[in-house]
Structures are given as structure tokens and as C-alpha cells.
Design a protein around this motif. Structure first.
Motif, short mmCIF file in Angstrom:
data_model
loop_
_atom_site.label_atom_id
_atom_site.label_comp_id
_atom_site.label_asym_id
_atom_site.label_seq_id
_atom_site.Cartn_x
_atom_site.Cartn_y
_atom_site.Cartn_z
N ILE A 146 39.25 85.89 61.46
CA ILE A 146 38.39 85.27 62.48
C ILE A 146 39.17 85.05 63.77
N ASN A 147 40.39 84.56 63.69
CA ASN A 147 41.20 84.33 64.88
C ASN A 147 41.47 85.63 65.64
N LYS A 148 41.72 86.70 64.91
CA LYS A 148 41.98 87.98 65.57
C LYS A 148 40.72 88.54 66.21
N MET A 149 39.58 88.34 65.56
CA MET A 149 38.32 88.78 66.15
C MET A 149 38.04 88.00 67.44
N LYS A 150 38.28 86.70 67.40
CA LYS A 150 38.08 85.89 68.61
C LYS A 150 39.01 86.37 69.72
N THR A 151 40.24 86.71 69.37
CA THR A 151 41.19 87.20 70.37
C THR A 151 40.70 88.49 71.00
N VAL A 152 40.13 89.38 70.19
CA VAL A 152 39.58 90.63 70.72
C VAL A 152 38.52 90.34 71.76
N PHE A 153 37.56 89.47 71.44
CA PHE A 153 36.48 89.18 72.37
C PHE A 153 36.99 88.49 73.63
N ASN A 190 33.77 84.89 76.52
CA ASN A 190 33.74 83.74 77.43
C ASN A 190 33.37 82.46 76.69
N GLU A 191 32.41 82.55 75.75
CA GLU A 191 32.01 81.37 74.99
C GLU A 191 33.17 80.84 74.15
N TYR A 192 33.86 81.75 73.47
CA TYR A 192 34.98 81.32 72.64
C TYR A 192 36.08 80.67 73.48
N GLY A 253 24.82 79.60 72.21
CA GLY A 253 25.09 80.90 72.80
C GLY A 253 25.70 81.87 71.79
N ILE A 254 26.61 81.36 70.96
CA ILE A 254 27.22 82.22 69.96
C ILE A 254 26.20 82.61 68.89
N LYS A 255 25.31 81.70 68.53
CA LYS A 255 24.27 82.04 67.56
C LYS A 255 23.33 83.10 68.11
N ASP A 256 23.02 82.99 69.42
CA ASP A 256 22.16 84.01 70.04
C ASP A 256 22.84 85.37 70.00
#
Length: 273
Positions: A146-153, A190-192, A253-256
């Protein structure tokens, strides 16, 4: 760089001194041995064999446990050194380097992107629902994934060169938007990033008992008053109200985004607790 079908180097030319260690299939090449590291084992492209037995050899009775892609590298790939997969053709490959920055390590003509971590483990592909958390290499490592995915975004949102390159490549090759768009990836990044400091504050509150700051204590009261006196937010000095309002807005926003991303099933990977 050009390769034979089994990965042996055929032509290698450089316009500058930057020579990436990630070559065939975006795997890291050990210059001393000439072997590639795939996670589960090492692969020798000159001999076209693995250097150790397949950990899942029982899945392929009748085949040598040292063979590469069932001796058919045009049809199959083996991204982890364990399981053969149908080749999905070439695509743009992006990798998180050791500094947490995204690098484009391979350009091709397909209309989707694939993202890898610094160890060459696949994170997700933009034109299909991700199943990576169910794979062997991420078993028991959901937080790291999850942390790496967030970093990608976040990298897509923050690094102008990264996003501009993606846009340019989309113009050149098209971009399959059936699962996710470039704009959606940037938006969720941006949200993360925006909610990150809030999550840090909430984590700090959650850890407060470990510091001896117990509910109702004088120390906690002092901290609360100090926080209110220096905090200037959208509702004045009420940090509690701002955290609640902003967290709800960011979460919505993340749920959308998740709804657009394959009907929300991907959201299981990004639950904010």
C-alpha cells in the motif's frame, strides 16, 4: 538495448554514461556474473536456464524445474521466477528507484503502463484490475504494498516530468482508460499527499498513551491548548474540526476514485484506518 528471445544481450548502445542495471524484463543484472535477479531465483540469459529449482515446480510436471517460460519466451513471461504467465506484450515500464522516485525504464508501443518497485516486483498495470496482493511476492506485506502504491500516485502528481512523459507517451501510443485515466492517478496522488500530514497527526494521537499522555491528563490538556493557540486552519483554531472535515472530504475523494477504478474493488488495498 536489444535482446535475443531468451534475454541474452544482442546490441547495447548508450548515448550517455548512464547505464541502468535494470535491463531484460526490467530485472536487475549482476554485472559480475551476468545473471538476472527475479526475486525467487537467478536467471542466466546466456544458458537460458534458471540457476535453481522452481519453488512451484509441482505446477509443471514433465518440465525441467530449471526451464525458462516453458522454453517459449515469445508466448510466456515469468516475472517472479516462480509462475509462468501469458505474455501481455511490451508496454511502458515504470520503476520506483531506491530513492522512491519513478523512472521510465522501458518504452514500447502499447496503450498501458506497468509499475514496479525497486526490487522489480510488479505493483499494478493500468489496463487491468490489480491482483498483486494475492501474489506470492506480496504475501503478508500488504502495508508495504500500500505504501509503495501511494508513493507511485504521489510521484505522478508531484513530478511534472513524470506526468508530462506519461501524457506524451499517451499521445504517441494511446492510453487505455477502461480502468484508470492519467488524470485520476494524478488526482488520487494529490489526495494522498494532502491527507498524509493529517494521518500523521492521527497516528501521533493513537500513539500518545505510549508517551504517558493519557486521556484527561494535565499533559494532554497543555498540548491541546498549545495546539489551538498556534494552529490556523479553515475554521480558525479548531484543529479537531479541521481534521474531521478534511479527512472526510479526502476520504470521499479517494472513494470516488476507487469507484472508477474497477468498480471500487481496488479500494480494499487503500483502506485508511
Amino acid at each position: 538495448m536489444e535482446y535475443t528471445a531468451f534475454g541474452e544481450m544482442f546490441v547495447e548502445e548508450h548515448k550517455n554514461s548512464n547505464n541502468s542495471p535494470y535491463k531484460f524484463n526490467a530485472k536487475e543484472l549482476d554485472e559480475e556474473t551476468g545473471n538476472y535477479y527475479y526475486g525467487a531465483r537467478y536467471y542466466n540469459p546466456k544458458w537460458s536456464v534458471w540457476l535453481s529449482v522452481d519453488p512451484l515446480a509441482e505446477k509443471y510436471p514433465g518440465w525441467s524445474p530449471y526451464n525458462y517460460t516453458l522454453n517459449n519466451p515469445v508466448r510466456f513471461t515469468d516475472p517472479t521466477g516462480m509462475v509462468v504467465e501469458e505474455s501481455q506484450g511490451p508496454t511502458d515500464h515504470w520503476k520506483l528507484n531506491d530513492s522512491g522516485k519513478l523512472e521510465l525504464i522501458k518504452k514500447t508501443d502499447d496503450d498501458f503502463n506497468v509499475f514496479f518497485d525497486e526490487n522489480g516486483n510488479k505493483l499494478f498495470q493500468t489496463n487491468e484490475q490489480s491482483e498483486e496482493l494475492k501474489s506470492e511476492e506480496w504475501e503478508g506485506k500488504s502495508d508495504e504494498y500500500i505504501n509503495k502504491m501511494k508513493t507511485v500516485f504521489i510521484e505522478i502528481a508531484n513530478e511534472e516530468e513524470v506526468y508530462n512523459t506519461m501524457e506524451q507517451r499517451a499521445e504517441e501510443t494511446g492510453f487505455d482508460e477502461s480502468i484508470i485515466t492519467l488524470e485520476q492517478m494524478k488526482s488520487v496522488g494529490n489526495e494522498y499527499q494532502d491527507i498524509g500530514p493529517i494521518l500523521g497527526v492521527l497516528d501521533g494521537i493513537k500513539e500518545a498513551p505510549k508517551w504517558g499522555v493519557n486521556p484527561g491528563s494535565a499533559a494532554k490538556s497543555i498540548l491541546q491548548q498549545a495546539g489551538k493557540s498556534i494552529y490556523k486552519g479553515s475554521t480558525g483554531t479548531d484543529i479537531t474540526k479541521d481534521v474531521k472535515n478534511y479527512a472526510n472530504r479526502a476520504w470521499q475523494g479517494i472513494k470516488d476514485f476507487a469507484t472508477d477504478f474497477s468498480n471500487g474493488t481496488f479500494m480494499d488495498y487503500f483502506i485508511l484506518k
